[in-house]
Design a protein around this motif. Structure first.
Motif, PDB file in Angstrom:
ATOM      1  N   ALA A  45      55.241  42.781  42.693  1.00 10.57           N
ATOM      2  CA  ALA A  45      53.787  42.924  42.687  1.00 10.57           C
ATOM      3  C   ALA A  45      53.103  41.695  42.104  1.00 10.57           C
ATOM      4  CB  ALA A  45      53.400  44.157  41.881  1.00 10.57           C
ATOM      5  N   LYS A  46      51.940  41.418  42.667  1.00 16.88           N
ATOM      6  CA  LYS A  46      51.055  40.370  42.151  1.00 16.88           C
ATOM      7  C   LYS A  46      49.675  40.989  41.999  1.00 16.88           C
ATOM      8  CE  LYS A  46      48.910  35.952  43.330  1.00 16.88           C
ATOM      9  NZ  LYS A  46      48.836  34.882  44.358  1.00 16.88           N
ATOM     10  N   GLN A  47      49.102  40.787  40.829  1.00 19.97           N
ATOM     11  CA  GLN A  47      47.732  41.235  40.586  1.00 19.97           C
ATOM     12  C   GLN A  47      46.934  40.004  40.176  1.00 19.97           C
ATOM     13  OE1 GLN A  47      49.118  44.071  37.788  1.00 19.97           O
ATOM     14  NE2 GLN A  47      48.387  45.777  39.013  1.00 19.97           N
ATOM     15  N   THR A  48      45.770  39.839  40.780  1.00 20.65           N
ATOM     16  CA  THR A  48      44.956  38.654  40.524  1.00 20.65           C
ATOM     17  C   THR A  48      43.766  39.000  39.645  1.00 20.65           C
ATOM     18  OG1 THR A  48      43.768  39.030  42.583  1.00 20.65           O
ATOM     19  CG2 THR A  48      45.658  37.536  42.679  1.00 20.65           C
ATOM     20  N   GLU A  49      43.040  37.973  39.261  1.00 19.61           N
ATOM     21  CA  GLU A  49      41.885  38.149  38.384  1.00 19.61           C
ATOM     22  C   GLU A  49      40.947  39.232  38.897  1.00 19.61           C
ATOM     23  OE1 GLU A  49      38.134  35.577  36.635  1.00 19.61           O
ATOM     24  OE2 GLU A  49      39.793  34.528  37.594  1.00 19.61           O
ATOM     25  N   GLY A  50      40.597  40.139  38.002  1.00 20.21           N
ATOM     26  CA  GLY A  50      39.680  41.222  38.328  1.00 20.21           C
ATOM     27  C   GLY A  50      40.361  42.520  38.725  1.00 20.21           C
ATOM     28  N   VAL A  52      42.455  45.953  38.575  1.00 23.49           N
ATOM     29  CA  VAL A  52      42.693  47.040  37.626  1.00 23.49           C
ATOM     30  C   VAL A  52      43.537  48.081  38.354  1.00 23.49           C
ATOM     31  CG1 VAL A  52      40.560  46.764  36.309  1.00 23.49           C
ATOM     32  CG2 VAL A  52      40.601  48.307  38.237  1.00 23.49           C
ATOM     33  N   LEU A  53      44.243  48.852  37.612  1.00 23.51           N
ATOM     34  CA  LEU A  53      44.980  49.985  38.169  1.00 23.51           C
ATOM     35  C   LEU A  53      44.579  51.189  37.334  1.00 23.51           C
ATOM     36  CD1 LEU A  53      47.017  50.842  40.297  1.00 23.51           C
ATOM     37  CD2 LEU A  53      48.837  50.312  38.679  1.00 23.51           C
ATOM     38  N   LEU A  54      43.907  52.126  37.967  1.00 29.51           N
ATOM     39  CA  LEU A  54      43.389  53.283  37.252  1.00 29.51           C
ATOM     40  C   LEU A  54      44.505  54.176  36.735  1.00 29.51           C
ATOM     41  CD1 LEU A  54      40.438  54.153  39.654  1.00 29.51           C
ATOM     42  CD2 LEU A  54      40.378  52.762  37.555  1.00 29.51           C
ATOM     43  N   ILE A  55      44.174  54.997  35.764  1.00 36.43           N
ATOM     44  CA  ILE A  55      45.165  55.874  35.147  1.00 36.43           C
ATOM     45  C   ILE A  55      45.843  56.736  36.204  1.00 36.43           C
ATOM     46  CG2 ILE A  55      43.494  57.670  34.565  1.00 36.43           C
ATOM     47  CD1 ILE A  55      45.143  57.943  31.892  1.00 36.43           C
ATOM     48  N   HIS A  56      47.169  56.801  36.108  1.00 35.06           N
ATOM     49  CA  HIS A  56      47.948  57.515  37.113  1.00 35.06           C
ATOM     50  C   HIS A  56      49.314  57.898  36.562  1.00 35.06           C
ATOM     51  CE1 HIS A  56      49.423  53.401  37.407  1.00 35.06           C
ATOM     52  NE2 HIS A  56      50.546  53.916  37.910  1.00 35.06           N
ATOM     53  N   ILE A  80      45.865  36.913  28.752  1.00 32.22           N
ATOM     54  CA  ILE A  80      44.513  37.431  28.529  1.00 32.22           C
ATOM     55  C   ILE A  80      44.372  38.728  29.314  1.00 32.22           C
ATOM     56  CG2 ILE A  80      42.044  36.967  28.768  1.00 32.22           C
ATOM     57  CD1 ILE A  80      42.793  33.980  28.974  1.00 32.22           C
ATOM     58  N   ASP A  81      44.034  39.799  28.634  1.00 25.23           N
ATOM     59  CA  ASP A  81      43.777  41.083  29.297  1.00 25.23           C
ATOM     60  C   ASP A  81      44.999  41.544  30.102  1.00 25.23           C
ATOM     61  OD1 ASP A  81      41.202  40.974  28.217  1.00 25.23           O
ATOM     62  OD2 ASP A  81      40.448  39.883  29.967  1.00 25.23           O
ATOM     63  N   ILE A 114      46.537  49.844  34.182  1.00 25.56           N
ATOM     64  CA  ILE A 114      46.547  48.412  33.915  1.00 25.56           C
ATOM     65  C   ILE A 114      45.089  48.035  33.681  1.00 25.56           C
ATOM     66  CG2 ILE A 114      47.105  46.106  34.764  1.00 25.56           C
ATOM     67  CD1 ILE A 114      49.554  48.009  34.381  1.00 25.56           C
ATOM     68  N   LEU A 115      44.830  47.508  32.502  1.00 26.76           N
ATOM     69  CA  LEU A 115      43.472  47.110  32.177  1.00 26.76           C
ATOM     70  C   LEU A 115      43.107  45.850  32.955  1.00 26.76           C
ATOM     71  CD1 LEU A 115      43.575  47.798  28.331  1.00 26.76           C
ATOM     72  CD2 LEU A 115      42.839  49.319  30.179  1.00 26.76           C
ATOM     73  N   LYS A 116      41.847  45.584  33.066  1.00 27.86           N
ATOM     74  CA  LYS A 116      41.360  44.477  33.898  1.00 27.86           C
ATOM     75  C   LYS A 116      42.163  43.193  33.667  1.00 27.86           C
ATOM     76  CE  LYS A 116      37.214  41.999  35.247  1.00 27.86           C
ATOM     77  NZ  LYS A 116      35.801  41.810  35.006  1.00 27.86           N
ATOM     78  N   VAL A 117      42.629  42.624  34.765  1.00 27.71           N
ATOM     79  CA  VAL A 117      43.473  41.434  34.739  1.00 27.71           C
ATOM     80  C   VAL A 117      42.592  40.188  34.749  1.00 27.71           C
ATOM     81  CG1 VAL A 117      45.210  40.144  36.060  1.00 27.71           C
ATOM     82  CG2 VAL A 117      45.347  42.641  35.915  1.00 27.71           C
ATOM     83  N   SER A 118      42.857  39.245  33.840  1.00 29.80           N
ATOM     84  CA  SER A 118      42.140  37.974  33.824  1.00 29.80           C
ATOM     85  C   SER A 118      43.041  36.839  34.285  1.00 29.80           C
ATOM     86  CB  SER A 118      41.604  37.664  32.430  1.00 29.80           C
ATOM     87  OG  SER A 118      40.620  38.612  32.077  1.00 29.80           O
TER      88      SER A 118
END
Length: 141
Positions: A45-50, A52-56, A80-81, A114-118
């Motif tokens: 997986a890759k998550q970019t700036e901005g 989020v992954l909601l509670i699950h 960061i974040d 996952i809290l907001k990714v920076s």
């Protein structure tokens, strides 16, 4: 007839197998789990700036009850974040490259987000089962 020589990428199978084996050993040790465990799913997986992954829950609200443990292997530092947050047990974790984080998948207490990714975030996500029917590596080649 069409075929492709995949022999140059075969070492990745060994690497993936090693990650899975180490993850299983980690879970068995950390959670004193004695039954057989199998990898039922694996994602890169890759998550970019901005992002989020909601509670699950990793069992998809009971649809995948065979999933009993989850893990994330982090491929880069999360500076960061972007923390892995378990709000019900009041635990938040900011991972570093090479760290493996594992948790039980089923109790509601282990729902997470996952809290907001920076920073861009790369990881390998794994889900485990005790049901051999879902063993990702039990296939005919």
């Amino acid at each position: 007839e069409s075929s492709t020589d995949i022999s140059p990428i075969l070492p990745i199978k060994t690497l993936i197998s090693d990650i899975c084996d180490r993850s299983i050993l980690n879970i068995k040790e950390k959670f004193n789990y004695r039954e057989e465990l199998y990898v039922s799913s694996l994602w890169l997986a890759k998550q970019t700036e901005g992002a989020v992954l909601l509670i699950h829950s990793d069992t998809d609200a009971g649809v995948n009850e065979h999933i009993i443990f989850s893990a994330g292997l982090y491929l880069n530092d999360v500076n960061i974040d972007g923390e892995l947050n378990f709000p019900y047990i009041k635990f938040s974790y900011k991972p570093n490259a090479g760290e493996l984080v594992s948790w039980p998948s089923q109790p509601k207490e282990y729902e997470h987000e996952i809290l907001k990714v920076s920073d861009t975030r790369y990881n390998v996500l794994l889900w485990f089962t005790s049901d051999k029917e879902y063993d990702l590596f039990n296939y005919s080649a």
